[in-house]
Design a protein around this motif. Structure first.
Motif, PDB file in Angstrom:
ATOM      1  N   GLU A  61       0.915  -1.117  -0.141  1.00  0.00           N
ATOM      2  CA  GLU A  61       0.040   0.093  -0.002  1.00  0.00           C
ATOM      3  C   GLU A  61       0.743   1.193  -0.106  1.00  0.00           C
ATOM      4  O   GLU A  61       0.563   2.193  -0.669  1.00  0.00           O
ATOM      5  N   ILE A  62       2.020   1.238   0.994  1.00  0.00           N
ATOM      6  CA  ILE A  62       2.764   2.256   0.890  1.00  0.00           C
ATOM      7  C   ILE A  62       3.405   2.727  -0.735  1.00  0.00           C
ATOM      8  O   ILE A  62       3.606   3.936  -1.135  1.00  0.00           O
ATOM      9  N   ALA A  63       3.779   1.654  -1.349  1.00  0.00           N
ATOM     10  CA  ALA A  63       4.169   1.841  -2.896  1.00  0.00           C
ATOM     11  C   ALA A  63       3.251   2.352  -3.650  1.00  0.00           C
ATOM     12  O   ALA A  63       3.492   3.219  -4.376  1.00  0.00           O
ATOM     13  N   LEU A  64       1.787   1.736  -3.534  1.00  0.00           N
ATOM     14  CA  LEU A  64       0.940   2.557  -4.053  1.00  0.00           C
ATOM     15  C   LEU A  64       0.615   3.652  -3.958  1.00  0.00           C
ATOM     16  O   LEU A  64       0.290   4.693  -4.740  1.00  0.00           O
ATOM     17  N   LEU A  65       0.702   4.357  -2.580  1.00  0.00           N
ATOM     18  CA  LEU A  65       0.153   5.488  -2.337  1.00  0.00           C
ATOM     19  C   LEU A  65       1.506   6.374  -2.886  1.00  0.00           C
ATOM     20  O   LEU A  65       1.167   7.548  -3.353  1.00  0.00           O
ATOM     21  N   ASN A  66       2.656   6.017  -2.807  1.00  0.00           N
ATOM     22  CA  ASN A  66       3.620   6.736  -3.197  1.00  0.00           C
ATOM     23  C   ASN A  66       3.601   7.044  -4.972  1.00  0.00           C
ATOM     24  O   ASN A  66       4.054   7.974  -5.168  1.00  0.00           O
ATOM     25  N   LEU A  67       3.172   6.030  -5.493  1.00  0.00           N
ATOM     26  CA  LEU A  67       2.745   6.144  -6.983  1.00  0.00           C
ATOM     27  C   LEU A  67       1.516   7.188  -7.103  1.00  0.00           C
ATOM     28  O   LEU A  67       1.763   8.053  -7.984  1.00  0.00           O
ATOM     29  N   TYR A 117      -3.160  12.262 -11.564  1.00  0.00           N
ATOM     30  CA  TYR A 117      -4.038  11.800 -10.642  1.00  0.00           C
ATOM     31  C   TYR A 117      -5.594  11.917 -10.827  1.00  0.00           C
ATOM     32  O   TYR A 117      -5.755  13.021 -11.046  1.00  0.00           O
ATOM     33  N   GLY A 118      -6.323  10.589 -10.811  1.00  0.00           N
ATOM     34  CA  GLY A 118      -7.638  11.051 -10.825  1.00  0.00           C
ATOM     35  C   GLY A 118      -8.097  10.785 -12.032  1.00  0.00           C
ATOM     36  O   GLY A 118      -9.276  10.847 -12.536  1.00  0.00           O
ATOM     37  N   ILE A 119      -7.160  10.523 -12.975  1.00  0.00           N
ATOM     38  CA  ILE A 119      -7.437  10.210 -14.347  1.00  0.00           C
ATOM     39  C   ILE A 119      -7.183   8.698 -14.708  1.00  0.00           C
ATOM     40  O   ILE A 119      -6.179   8.074 -14.264  1.00  0.00           O
ATOM     41  N   CYS A 120      -8.148   7.824 -15.395  1.00  0.00           N
ATOM     42  CA  CYS A 120      -8.003   6.430 -15.369  1.00  0.00           C
ATOM     43  C   CYS A 120      -6.652   6.287 -16.267  1.00  0.00           C
ATOM     44  O   CYS A 120      -6.793   6.780 -17.414  1.00  0.00           O
ATOM     45  N   TYR A 156      -5.234   5.355  -3.657  1.00  0.00           N
ATOM     46  CA  TYR A 156      -4.067   5.373  -4.712  1.00  0.00           C
ATOM     47  C   TYR A 156      -4.887   4.616  -6.089  1.00  0.00           C
ATOM     48  O   TYR A 156      -4.058   4.519  -6.971  1.00  0.00           O
ATOM     49  N   ALA A 157      -6.235   4.764  -6.250  1.00  0.00           N
ATOM     50  CA  ALA A 157      -6.770   4.067  -7.449  1.00  0.00           C
ATOM     51  C   ALA A 157      -6.118   4.700  -8.612  1.00  0.00           C
ATOM     52  O   ALA A 157      -6.536   5.874  -9.065  1.00  0.00           O
ATOM     53  N   PRO A 158      -5.608   3.847  -9.673  1.00  0.00           N
ATOM     54  CA  PRO A 158      -5.186   4.266 -10.903  1.00  0.00           C
ATOM     55  C   PRO A 158      -6.167   4.034 -12.130  1.00  0.00           C
ATOM     56  O   PRO A 158      -6.149   4.485 -13.091  1.00  0.00           O
ATOM     57  N   LEU A 159      -7.278   3.236 -11.664  1.00  0.00           N
ATOM     58  CA  LEU A 159      -8.334   2.837 -12.762  1.00  0.00           C
ATOM     59  C   LEU A 159      -9.625   3.329 -12.258  1.00  0.00           C
ATOM     60  O   LEU A 159      -9.936   3.263 -11.049  1.00  0.00           O
ATOM     61  N   CYS A 160     -10.459   3.512 -12.960  1.00  0.00           N
ATOM     62  CA  CYS A 160     -11.878   4.159 -12.575  1.00  0.00           C
ATOM     63  C   CYS A 160     -12.709   2.777 -12.457  1.00  0.00           C
ATOM     64  O   CYS A 160     -12.123   1.604 -12.636  1.00  0.00           O
ATOM     65  N   LYS A 161     -13.767   3.025 -11.922  1.00  0.00           N
ATOM     66  CA  LYS A 161     -14.555   1.802 -11.408  1.00  0.00           C
ATOM     67  C   LYS A 161     -14.798   0.851 -12.529  1.00  0.00           C
ATOM     68  O   LYS A 161     -14.544  -0.548 -12.235  1.00  0.00           O
TER      69      LYS A 161
END
Length: 107
Positions: free
Chosen positions: A60-66, A76-79, A96-101
């Motif tokens: 999760e730390i790695a994903l949050l840093n990304l 950020y916020g763009i799929c 950290y979501a990199p993809l839309c739903k």
């Protein structure tokens, strides 16, 4: 338009929580083991759980840093898959979501 500063603040707060958790896990893993064989087996099982928690926190730390990097570069916020805006509800649930739903469901 997303308030990137708000999300950066939330991400940094979550990183602090995870850092504290990692220190707790490290402290627990560093505790001396009981000389009793039965207690040692329980301690080993506990250590396996703690190691799993630690590995999940590291991921999760790695994903949050990304996600912080995406804030810096404006993506950020763009799929990453379809280019659509990721809903604020999704970002609130998964910072950290990199993809839309939809893309996450199809991925």
């Amino acid at each position: 338009m997303l308030d990137h500063a708000h999300y950066a603040h939330l991400i940094k707060a979550r990183l602090q929580e995870l850092d504290a958790r990692m220190h707790e896990v490290d402290d627990e893993l560093g505790e001396p083991k009981s000389p009793d064989m039965n207690d040692q087996s329980i301690d080993l099982e506990d250590d396996e759980v703690l190691e799993g928690i630690g590995m999940a926190a590291q991921k999760e730390i790695a994903l949050l840093n990304l996600a912080l990097e995406r804030i810096k570069d404006g993506s950020y916020g763009i799929c990453k898959n379809c280019g659509a805006q990721i809903s604020e509800a999704r970002l609130a649930a998964v910072l950290y979501a990199p993809l839309c739903k939809d893309c996450a469901a199809n991925h």
